[in-house]
Enzyme design. Sequence first.
Site, PDB file in Angstrom:
ATOM      1  N   GLY A  75      -4.908  -5.204   1.478  1.00 46.39           N
ATOM      2  CA  GLY A  75      -4.893  -4.101   2.587  1.00 46.39           C
ATOM      3  C   GLY A  75      -4.743  -4.974   4.145  1.00 46.39           C
ATOM      4  O   GLY A  75      -4.343  -5.501   4.256  1.00 46.39           O
ATOM      5  N   GLY A  76      -6.297  -4.708   4.671  1.00 43.41           N
ATOM      6  CA  GLY A  76      -6.680  -5.358   5.591  1.00 43.41           C
ATOM      7  C   GLY A  76      -5.903  -6.929   6.343  1.00 43.41           C
ATOM      8  O   GLY A  76      -5.292  -7.265   7.576  1.00 43.41           O
ATOM      9  N   GLU A 133      -6.895  -2.257  -8.417  1.00 42.08           N
ATOM     10  CA  GLU A 133      -8.124  -2.262  -7.267  1.00 42.08           C
ATOM     11  C   GLU A 133      -8.982  -1.361  -7.807  1.00 42.08           C
ATOM     12  O   GLU A 133      -8.603   0.005  -8.106  1.00 42.08           O
ATOM     13  CB  GLU A 133      -6.853  -1.095  -6.395  1.00 42.08           C
ATOM     14  CG  GLU A 133      -6.042  -2.131  -6.030  1.00 42.08           C
ATOM     15  CD  GLU A 133      -5.143  -2.233  -4.193  1.00 42.08           C
ATOM     16  OE1 GLU A 133      -5.448  -2.961  -4.056  1.00 42.08           O
ATOM     17  OE2 GLU A 133      -4.701  -1.232  -4.034  1.00 42.08           O
ATOM     18  N   GLY A 179     -10.969  -1.672   1.304  1.00 43.75           N
ATOM     19  CA  GLY A 179     -11.376  -1.784   2.613  1.00 43.75           C
ATOM     20  C   GLY A 179     -13.326  -1.788   2.937  1.00 43.75           C
ATOM     21  O   GLY A 179     -13.651  -1.709   3.878  1.00 43.75           O
ATOM     22  N   GLU A 199      -5.995   5.676  -2.304  1.00 41.93           N
ATOM     23  CA  GLU A 199      -5.922   6.339  -1.320  1.00 41.93           C
ATOM     24  C   GLU A 199      -5.673   7.708  -1.544  1.00 41.93           C
ATOM     25  O   GLU A 199      -5.601   8.188  -1.458  1.00 41.93           O
ATOM     26  CB  GLU A 199      -5.503   5.445   0.153  1.00 41.93           C
ATOM     27  CG  GLU A 199      -7.118   4.767   0.348  1.00 41.93           C
ATOM     28  CD  GLU A 199      -6.772   3.708   1.056  1.00 41.93           C
ATOM     29  OE1 GLU A 199      -5.802   3.619   1.220  1.00 41.93           O
ATOM     30  OE2 GLU A 199      -7.779   2.484   1.009  1.00 41.93           O
ATOM     31  N   SER A 209      -9.765  -5.793  -0.923  1.00 48.07           N
ATOM     32  CA  SER A 209     -10.127  -7.063  -0.188  1.00 48.07           C
ATOM     33  C   SER A 209     -10.570  -8.326   0.011  1.00 48.07           C
ATOM     34  O   SER A 209     -11.403  -9.497  -0.201  1.00 48.07           O
ATOM     35  CB  SER A 209     -12.239  -6.948   0.118  1.00 48.07           C
ATOM     36  OG  SER A 209     -12.673  -5.686   0.710  1.00 48.07           O
ATOM     37  N   HIS A 268      -1.498   4.998  -5.041  1.00 47.00           N
ATOM     38  CA  HIS A 268      -3.219   4.057  -4.569  1.00 47.00           C
ATOM     39  C   HIS A 268      -3.964   5.206  -5.297  1.00 47.00           C
ATOM     40  O   HIS A 268      -3.816   5.818  -4.535  1.00 47.00           O
ATOM     41  CB  HIS A 268      -2.876   3.461  -2.955  1.00 47.00           C
ATOM     42  CG  HIS A 268      -3.117   2.462  -2.276  1.00 47.00           C
ATOM     43  ND1 HIS A 268      -4.699   3.110  -1.852  1.00 47.00           N
ATOM     44  CD2 HIS A 268      -3.239   1.611  -2.627  1.00 47.00           C
ATOM     45  CE1 HIS A 268      -5.389   2.271  -1.381  1.00 47.00           C
ATOM     46  NE2 HIS A 268      -4.310   0.697  -1.791  1.00 47.00           N
ATOM     47  N   ASN A 271      -0.016  -4.443   2.199  1.00 49.85           N
ATOM     48  CA  ASN A 271       0.282  -2.443   1.883  1.00 49.85           C
ATOM     49  C   ASN A 271      -0.443  -2.448   3.074  1.00 49.85           C
ATOM     50  O   ASN A 271      -1.778  -2.530   3.528  1.00 49.85           O
ATOM     51  CB  ASN A 271      -0.932  -2.190   0.752  1.00 49.85           C
ATOM     52  CG  ASN A 271      -1.000  -0.671   1.467  1.00 49.85           C
ATOM     53  OD1 ASN A 271      -0.236  -0.216   1.916  1.00 49.85           O
ATOM     54  ND2 ASN A 271      -1.782  -0.411   0.234  1.00 49.85           N
ATOM     55  N   TRP A 272       0.091  -2.337   4.043  1.00 46.92           N
ATOM     56  CA  TRP A 272      -0.226  -1.718   5.986  1.00 46.92           C
ATOM     57  C   TRP A 272      -0.724  -0.663   5.624  1.00 46.92           C
ATOM     58  O   TRP A 272      -1.397  -0.372   6.735  1.00 46.92           O
ATOM     59  CB  TRP A 272       1.122  -2.099   6.346  1.00 46.92           C
ATOM     60  CG  TRP A 272       1.628  -2.891   6.430  1.00 46.92           C
ATOM     61  CD1 TRP A 272       1.237  -4.514   6.171  1.00 46.92           C
ATOM     62  CD2 TRP A 272       2.970  -3.845   7.522  1.00 46.92           C
ATOM     63  NE1 TRP A 272       2.373  -5.582   6.251  1.00 46.92           N
ATOM     64  CE2 TRP A 272       2.280  -5.445   7.510  1.00 46.92           C
ATOM     65  CE3 TRP A 272       3.000  -3.220   8.437  1.00 46.92           C
ATOM     66  CZ2 TRP A 272       4.497  -5.963   8.400  1.00 46.92           C
ATOM     67  CZ3 TRP A 272       3.894  -4.104   9.562  1.00 46.92           C
ATOM     68  CH2 TRP A 272       4.708  -5.519   9.460  1.00 46.92           C
ATOM     69  N   LYS A 273      -0.983   0.345   4.681  1.00 46.75           N
ATOM     70  CA  LYS A 273      -1.550   1.776   5.007  1.00 46.75           C
ATOM     71  C   LYS A 273      -0.914   2.284   5.972  1.00 46.75           C
ATOM     72  O   LYS A 273      -0.034   2.274   6.389  1.00 46.75           O
ATOM     73  CB  LYS A 273      -3.212   1.770   4.746  1.00 46.75           C
ATOM     74  CG  LYS A 273      -2.793   0.552   3.795  1.00 46.75           C
ATOM     75  CD  LYS A 273      -4.566   1.067   3.253  1.00 46.75           C
ATOM     76  CE  LYS A 273      -5.102  -0.362   2.377  1.00 46.75           C
ATOM     77  NZ  LYS A 273      -6.549  -0.154   2.068  1.00 46.75           N
TER      78      LYS A 273
HETATM   79  P1  PGA Z   1      -7.934  -4.276   1.610  1.00 45.27           P
HETATM   80  O1  PGA Z   1      -6.984  -3.082   0.874  1.00 45.27           O
HETATM   81  O2  PGA Z   1      -7.382  -5.588   0.540  1.00 45.27           O
HETATM   82  O3  PGA Z   1      -8.242  -3.663   2.679  1.00 45.27           O
HETATM   83  O4  PGA Z   1      -9.759  -3.530   0.241  1.00 45.27           O
HETATM   84  C1  PGA Z   1      -6.128  -3.213  -0.265  1.00 45.27           C
HETATM   85  C2  PGA Z   1      -5.982  -2.362  -0.614  1.00 45.27           C
HETATM   86  O5  PGA Z   1      -5.784  -0.426  -0.806  1.00 45.27           O
HETATM   87  O6  PGA Z   1      -4.514  -2.597  -1.534  1.00 45.27           O
END
Ligand code: PGA
Length: 254
Positions: free
Chosen positions: A237-238, A170, A176, A100, A216, A98, A13-15
């Site tokens: 994500g990251g 999640e 994050g 966010e 994470s 998600h 998930n590149w956001k």
């Molecule tokens: P993260 O994000 O791996 O950076 O914690 C995961 C996500 O939001 O899908």
Amino acid sequence: MNKQLRKAVIAGNWKMNKTPAEATALINEIKPLVKDATCEVVVCVPFVDLHAALEATAGTNIKVGAENCHWAENGAFTGEISAQMLKAIGVPYVIIGHSERRQYFGETDVTVRDRVRAALNAGLTVILCVGELLSEREQNITMEVIGKQVKIALAGVSAEELKRIIIAYEPVWAIGTGLTATAEQAEDVNGAIRALIASLYTKEDADGVTIQYGGSMNAKNAGELLSKPNVDGGLIGGASLKAPDFATIVMAAN
Ligand code: PGA
């Protein structure tokens, strides 16, 4: 053993990261590293990167996803993108719900349900995100919260359509933050989600649903998380923005 009944899916998930040119470069870096993956590999990218991502992944084992879609087929929704539009350009996956989106953009369980409906109608596969806040975990209401999110999102989803739903557990406190759920915590919640799906559908249906963990997940902890019987993949994500780390996670799911 039940793990063999469903496909492991590792999705990035590149956001809100990467321009189209940067997306092409990152995918070109990832491609050779994951070419022997036996799990499904997906990169979910910003809308403007979709064309570049589709082009860069053509003929490879990497699939492309969007990070959201609207609930309507078309109409007066300035700034939005419909599931039909994603389908029309050849995007097979979409992330919905998600945290966010829930946290910063007013997404609710009901709008998540409507977006899931639109995505299924368009023929897309959905990565449906659910998860509890830290305060909810501390109050011991994790499964109440997640149960409600799952039940509402799946309202009206047929057993046939369920085959195009991936659930990503999640925990919001792990996204994050560098705080990962323990493998046991992930297994507990993923197992409870599967039991809930079995109660809504059948055990056989539930055994077929891929349930990821996200929050994470990284090259170091992926192996342990993915070794759990109900952790069928990851939403990353990251770590998905670094080709070697993402590839290590993909290989851990093999
Ligand atoms: P993260 O994000 O791996 O950076 O914690 C995961 C996500 O939001 O899908």
